[in-house]
Scaffold this motif. Structure first.
Motif, PDB file in Angstrom:
ATOM      1  N   ARG A  53      74.826 -41.884  13.717  1.00  0.00           N
ATOM      2  CA  ARG A  53      75.769 -42.906  13.239  1.00  0.00           C
ATOM      3  C   ARG A  53      75.306 -44.308  13.629  1.00  0.00           C
ATOM      4  O   ARG A  53      75.290 -45.226  12.791  1.00  0.00           O
ATOM      5  N   ARG A  54      74.888 -44.477  14.859  1.00  0.00           N
ATOM      6  CA  ARG A  54      74.494 -45.804  15.337  1.00  0.00           C
ATOM      7  C   ARG A  54      73.178 -46.260  14.704  1.00  0.00           C
ATOM      8  O   ARG A  54      72.983 -47.452  14.459  1.00  0.00           O
ATOM      9  N   GLN A  55      72.276 -45.331  14.433  1.00  0.00           N
ATOM     10  CA  GLN A  55      71.040 -45.697  13.737  1.00  0.00           C
ATOM     11  C   GLN A  55      71.348 -46.213  12.339  1.00  0.00           C
ATOM     12  O   GLN A  55      70.825 -47.243  11.912  1.00  0.00           O
ATOM     13  N   VAL A  56      72.194 -45.484  11.628  1.00  0.00           N
ATOM     14  CA  VAL A  56      72.539 -45.875  10.260  1.00  0.00           C
ATOM     15  C   VAL A  56      73.254 -47.222  10.268  1.00  0.00           C
ATOM     16  O   VAL A  56      72.962 -48.109   9.446  1.00  0.00           O
ATOM     17  N   GLU A  57      74.176 -47.406  11.203  1.00  0.00           N
ATOM     18  CA  GLU A  57      74.902 -48.673  11.286  1.00  0.00           C
ATOM     19  C   GLU A  57      73.972 -49.832  11.618  1.00  0.00           C
ATOM     20  O   GLU A  57      74.213 -50.978  11.194  1.00  0.00           O
ATOM     21  N   VAL A  63      65.886 -41.704  10.142  1.00  0.00           N
ATOM     22  CA  VAL A  63      66.548 -41.508  11.429  1.00  0.00           C
ATOM     23  C   VAL A  63      66.077 -40.218  12.107  1.00  0.00           C
ATOM     24  O   VAL A  63      65.491 -39.341  11.473  1.00  0.00           O
ATOM     25  N   SER A  64      66.386 -40.107  13.403  1.00  0.00           N
ATOM     26  CA  SER A  64      66.079 -38.890  14.156  1.00  0.00           C
ATOM     27  C   SER A  64      67.324 -38.404  14.870  1.00  0.00           C
ATOM     28  O   SER A  64      68.357 -39.079  14.880  1.00  0.00           O
ATOM     29  N   ASP A  65      67.199 -37.238  15.519  1.00  0.00           N
ATOM     30  CA  ASP A  65      68.319 -36.733  16.313  1.00  0.00           C
ATOM     31  C   ASP A  65      68.320 -37.311  17.715  1.00  0.00           C
ATOM     32  O   ASP A  65      69.139 -36.922  18.549  1.00  0.00           O
TER      33      ASP A  65
END
Length: 377
Positions: A53-57, A63-65
């Protein structure tokens, strides 16, 4: 591999800050303490969801886990392949040996992570893919909830496993590397089969010069890491090149880095690796000039290669100005074109659980600066 669409894409190297609860659970499992599997799955799943969520925001496209379930990017393999036990002695990098007072300060100040590094004491072979399947399942749930342009998952290269977990079983280093490559092959293929981009973490190709092979000449080093690349390519024989990227670095630590092998020396060997994507450092002050080697060797960079320069430093709490990010990216778009460059980071932000030089909230502020800088390009 997803490339440019309306703008230059962004990503990072993989590991992201883990919470105290996640770190506590990982180390409890490492010690062999009783850990409720349902609680472990729930806590790690929530952490992966939060990280995605924070990567996308922040505007990150690929993105990764966050490597939430792993204690580190290399030693996690002891739970997935056989042949490892005990611990191994620590060897400081050659540059820190030249500055013993700084090395001592790092150790006293908590700058050196402590965790077990098992050595190879028996035959290396696949043990189980269940931990990987669990990682994929949790990551799939998070990316479904927070869609992005693409997703990648990290896996250790044969060379970096050999770097941190020395061989005490196989008659030669080459045989050890070959066994590691074949044992890790199912993990590589499973990640790609799950629809994810596979990222091979290969700091052995840079960091190995002043750790694993310290004291060797550049010529000897090139000959040695050529074997690392050869066995990696063999392990990837069933995986399309455009579904794989490879990360190379000189060690994710603040230090003098005065023994780092020059990018110009190793670049021809790196370009022979099968992965289409190449992630590397350019924000580390010791490597900010490395873009010149790519310009000088531009003719050798195949049309299928995608450059992913690190335009954020992963060892400082400075938040890079978007204009600086854009300047760094343009150095590479001028060499290979905008459609073959992805904005990245020098290294992971939490290469070991519970250890990271950058404040967690600042990590995401830096990633947002990366996205803004890429948009300027």
């Amino acid at each position: 591999m997803p490339l440019v669409s309306d703008g230059l894409l962004t990503t990072h190297v993989g590991s992201l800050p883990r919470s105290a609860e996640v770190t506590e659970l990982i180390f409890a499992a490492e010690r062999g303490d009783p850990v409720d599997p349902d609680r472990f799955d729930s806590v790690i799943g929530a952490a992966v969801d939060e990280a995605v969520r924070r990567q996308v925001e922040a505007g990150i496209d690929l993105v990764s886990d966050g490597e939430m379930s792993k204690i580190s990017y290399a030693t996690y393999i002891k739970d997935r392949i056989t042949g490892f036990d005990g611990d191994s002695p620590r060897e400081p990098p050659a540059d820190l040996e030249d500055f013993p007072s700084f090395l001592q300060r790092q150790a006293k100040g908590g700058g050196t992570p402590t965790y077990r590094r098992p050595k190879c004491v028996g035959p290396v072979a696949p043990r189980t893919l269940q931990p990987l399947h669990d990682d994929v399942r949790r990551f799939a749930a998070a990316t479904a909830a927070h869609p992005s342009a693409g997703a990648f998952m990290n896996s250790a290269s044969p060379g970096v496993i050999a770097l941190f977990q020395p061989n005490e079983y196989y008659p030669s280093q080459d045989e050890y590397l070959e066994a590691l490559a074949e044992a890790m092959r199912p993990e590589y293929e499973a990640i790609v089969a799950a629809g994810l981009i596979l990222q091979l973490d290969s700091p052995d190709l840079g960091l190995g010069r002043h750790m694993m092979y310290k004291g060797r000449s550049d010529e000897e080093y090139i000959s040695l890491i050529a074997v690392h690349v050869e066995v990696l390519n063999h392990a990837l024989r069933n995986v399309p090149a455009d579904r794989v990227r490879m990360h190379v670095c000189w060690g994710n630590y603040e230090g003098p880095h005065t023994h780092d092998v020059e990018m110009g020396v190793i670049l021809p060997t790196l370009l022979r690796a099968k992965p289409a994507g190449l992630l590397f450092e350019t924000s580390n002050p010791r490597h900010q000039h490395d873009w010149t080697y790519f310009r000088e060797q531009a003719a050798a960079i195949g049309d299928d290669k995608v450059l992913i320069p690190g335009v954020l430093d992963s060892t400082t709490n400075f938040v890079e100005h978007p204009q600086v990010v854009a300047q760094r990216l343009r150095l590479f778009t001028d060499v290979v074109g905008r459609d073959r460059v992805i904005g990245g980071t020098d290294c992971g932000f939490s290469t070991f659980a519970g250890f990271g030089a950058v404040d967690p909230d600042i990590v995401y502020a830096k990633l947002a600066a990366l996205a803004e800088g890429a948009a300027l390009v």
